[in-house]
Design an enzyme around this catalytic site. Sequence first.
Site, PDB file in Angstrom:
ATOM      1  N   SER A 143       4.652  -5.153  -0.280  1.00 32.44           N
ATOM      2  CA  SER A 143       4.687  -4.153  -0.977  1.00 32.44           C
ATOM      3  C   SER A 143       6.048  -3.267  -0.363  1.00 32.44           C
ATOM      4  O   SER A 143       6.522  -3.419   0.828  1.00 32.44           O
ATOM      5  CB  SER A 143       3.578  -3.088  -0.581  1.00 32.44           C
ATOM      6  N   TYR A 157      -2.329   0.645   5.453  1.00 34.61           N
ATOM      7  CA  TYR A 157      -2.135  -0.402   4.466  1.00 34.61           C
ATOM      8  C   TYR A 157      -0.506  -0.755   4.437  1.00 34.61           C
ATOM      9  O   TYR A 157      -0.259  -1.995   4.375  1.00 34.61           O
ATOM     10  CB  TYR A 157      -2.304   0.277   3.066  1.00 34.61           C
TER      11      TYR A 157
HETATM   12  P1  NAP Z   1      -5.986  -3.810  -7.978  1.00 37.20           P
HETATM   13  O1  NAP Z   1      -5.692  -3.506  -9.497  1.00 37.20           O
HETATM   14  O2  NAP Z   1      -6.865  -3.033  -7.225  1.00 37.20           O
HETATM   15  O3  NAP Z   1      -6.731  -5.294  -7.998  1.00 37.20           O
HETATM   16  C1  NAP Z   1      -7.029  -5.960  -6.816  1.00 37.20           C
HETATM   17  C2  NAP Z   1      -7.535  -7.192  -6.945  1.00 37.20           C
HETATM   18  O4  NAP Z   1      -7.958  -8.003  -5.780  1.00 37.20           O
HETATM   19  C3  NAP Z   1      -8.782  -7.453  -7.757  1.00 37.20           C
HETATM   20  O5  NAP Z   1      -8.995  -8.722  -8.595  1.00 37.20           O
HETATM   21  C4  NAP Z   1     -10.051  -7.632  -6.753  1.00 37.20           C
HETATM   22  O6  NAP Z   1     -11.189  -8.358  -6.882  1.00 37.20           O
HETATM   23  C5  NAP Z   1      -9.170  -8.456  -5.712  1.00 37.20           C
HETATM   24  N1  NAP Z   1      -9.590  -8.231  -4.449  1.00 37.20           N
HETATM   25  C6  NAP Z   1      -9.858  -7.100  -3.481  1.00 37.20           C
HETATM   26  N2  NAP Z   1     -10.295  -7.344  -2.176  1.00 37.20           N
HETATM   27  C7  NAP Z   1     -10.496  -8.892  -2.303  1.00 37.20           C
HETATM   28  C8  NAP Z   1     -10.996  -9.647  -1.354  1.00 37.20           C
HETATM   29  N3  NAP Z   1     -11.435  -9.251  -0.273  1.00 37.20           N
HETATM   30  N4  NAP Z   1     -11.183 -10.998  -1.787  1.00 37.20           N
HETATM   31  C9  NAP Z   1     -10.574 -11.129  -3.137  1.00 37.20           C
HETATM   32  N5  NAP Z   1     -10.110 -10.559  -4.005  1.00 37.20           N
HETATM   33  C10 NAP Z   1     -10.194  -9.357  -3.570  1.00 37.20           C
HETATM   34  O7  NAP Z   1      -4.676  -4.234  -7.155  1.00 37.20           O
HETATM   35  P2  NAP Z   1      -3.237  -4.494  -7.524  1.00 37.20           P
HETATM   36  O8  NAP Z   1      -2.671  -3.052  -7.790  1.00 37.20           O
HETATM   37  O9  NAP Z   1      -3.097  -5.358  -8.794  1.00 37.20           O
HETATM   38  O10 NAP Z   1      -2.710  -5.000  -6.278  1.00 37.20           O
HETATM   39  C11 NAP Z   1      -2.600  -6.440  -6.165  1.00 37.20           C
HETATM   40  C12 NAP Z   1      -1.573  -6.674  -4.994  1.00 37.20           C
HETATM   41  O11 NAP Z   1      -0.369  -5.972  -5.154  1.00 37.20           O
HETATM   42  C13 NAP Z   1      -2.255  -6.220  -3.783  1.00 37.20           C
HETATM   43  O12 NAP Z   1      -1.846  -6.843  -2.594  1.00 37.20           O
HETATM   44  C14 NAP Z   1      -1.329  -4.954  -3.514  1.00 37.20           C
HETATM   45  O13 NAP Z   1      -1.282  -4.514  -2.293  1.00 37.20           O
HETATM   46  C15 NAP Z   1      -0.046  -4.980  -4.277  1.00 37.20           C
HETATM   47  N6  NAP Z   1       0.676  -3.978  -4.339  1.00 37.20           N
HETATM   48  C16 NAP Z   1       0.319  -3.168  -5.453  1.00 37.20           C
HETATM   49  C17 NAP Z   1       0.909  -2.035  -5.812  1.00 37.20           C
HETATM   50  C18 NAP Z   1       0.537  -1.124  -7.123  1.00 37.20           C
HETATM   51  O14 NAP Z   1       1.319  -0.204  -7.178  1.00 37.20           O
HETATM   52  N7  NAP Z   1      -0.555  -1.472  -7.627  1.00 37.20           N
HETATM   53  C19 NAP Z   1       2.433  -1.831  -5.074  1.00 37.20           C
HETATM   54  C20 NAP Z   1       2.723  -2.670  -4.261  1.00 37.20           C
HETATM   55  C21 NAP Z   1       2.040  -3.643  -3.823  1.00 37.20           C
HETATM   56  P3  NAP Z   1     -12.299  -7.396  -7.943  1.00 37.20           P
HETATM   57  O15 NAP Z   1     -11.925  -7.293  -9.300  1.00 37.20           O
HETATM   58  O16 NAP Z   1     -13.575  -8.551  -7.975  1.00 37.20           O
HETATM   59  O17 NAP Z   1     -12.570  -6.269  -7.255  1.00 37.20           O
END
Ligand code: NAP
Length: 248
Positions: A143, A157
Amino acid sequence: MSKVILVTGSSRGIGAKTAIRLAADGYDICVNYSHDAIAAENVVREVQSRGRSALAVQADVSKERDVQSLFTKIDESFDGLYGLVNNAGILFRQMRVEEMTAERINAVLTTNVTGYFLCAREAIKRMSKNRGGMGGVIVNVSSAAARTGSAGEYVDYAASKGAIDTMTIGLANEVAVEGIRVNGVRPGFIYTDMHRDGGEPGRVDRLKDCLPMKRGGTTEEVAAAIAWLVSEESSYTTGSFIEVAGGR
Ligand code: NAP
């Protein structure tokens, strides 16, 4: 021979879009999720509609036993493993560090750091040329918070993502000669459910005007960067990072 990629946390958000993009690029996909089986099955159908094989596997990546059983299911269902996208990540409600409990901090670190290590460990056992594998790729979803620190929101985080950046560099150096490339992407403000988990569903729209590009990013834009790092197009790239953060 088909190439299989495990995308952790691919039922929703960036992981789901990455699974679908990689299927379009010709890979078979293991769709890992934690709770949302219906969303994971929807992603499986999207992968299959692109002519690729897919399997949804429930596993909490922070739990060693779950990770071992996830990889056993991959062994039983596919012919080898070519890649791992470490993507499953969590954050909790925005707060200052002096309010944080040990329980919260540990939950963030075990999912966002230990989970990435455990999945990398199992993937390397299967991909390393030193262990009879064919080589492969690991992409760690970090991130932009690793650079900015997320003051007043979730420093725990941000610190977990800093750890992942260090892990990416060390692991890349450790396994390069074994035919495994390890790289990272650093997304910025991307429209997903994650901001709701932080207590502010509209966070991207609140913050987007402070970015040079004056807009939030899409899951497709992050998936495209991951897809390039998975592909042979990036064959001389390891220990590197792509910023997908609108210029910040
Ligand atoms: P999200 O929409 O909240 O989706 C999270 C995903 O991770 C879901 O599929 C969830 O499964 C799964 N998950 C959560 N905890 C888990 C665990 N313990 N074991 C297995 N699966 C798990 O998140 P996102 O925004 O797409 O983020 C994805 C990645 O991008 C993360 O690493 C996040 O830190 C990074 N990121 C995101 C952003 C942003 O702005 N969104 C920015 C920078 C980095 P369920 O559906 O079953 O709950």
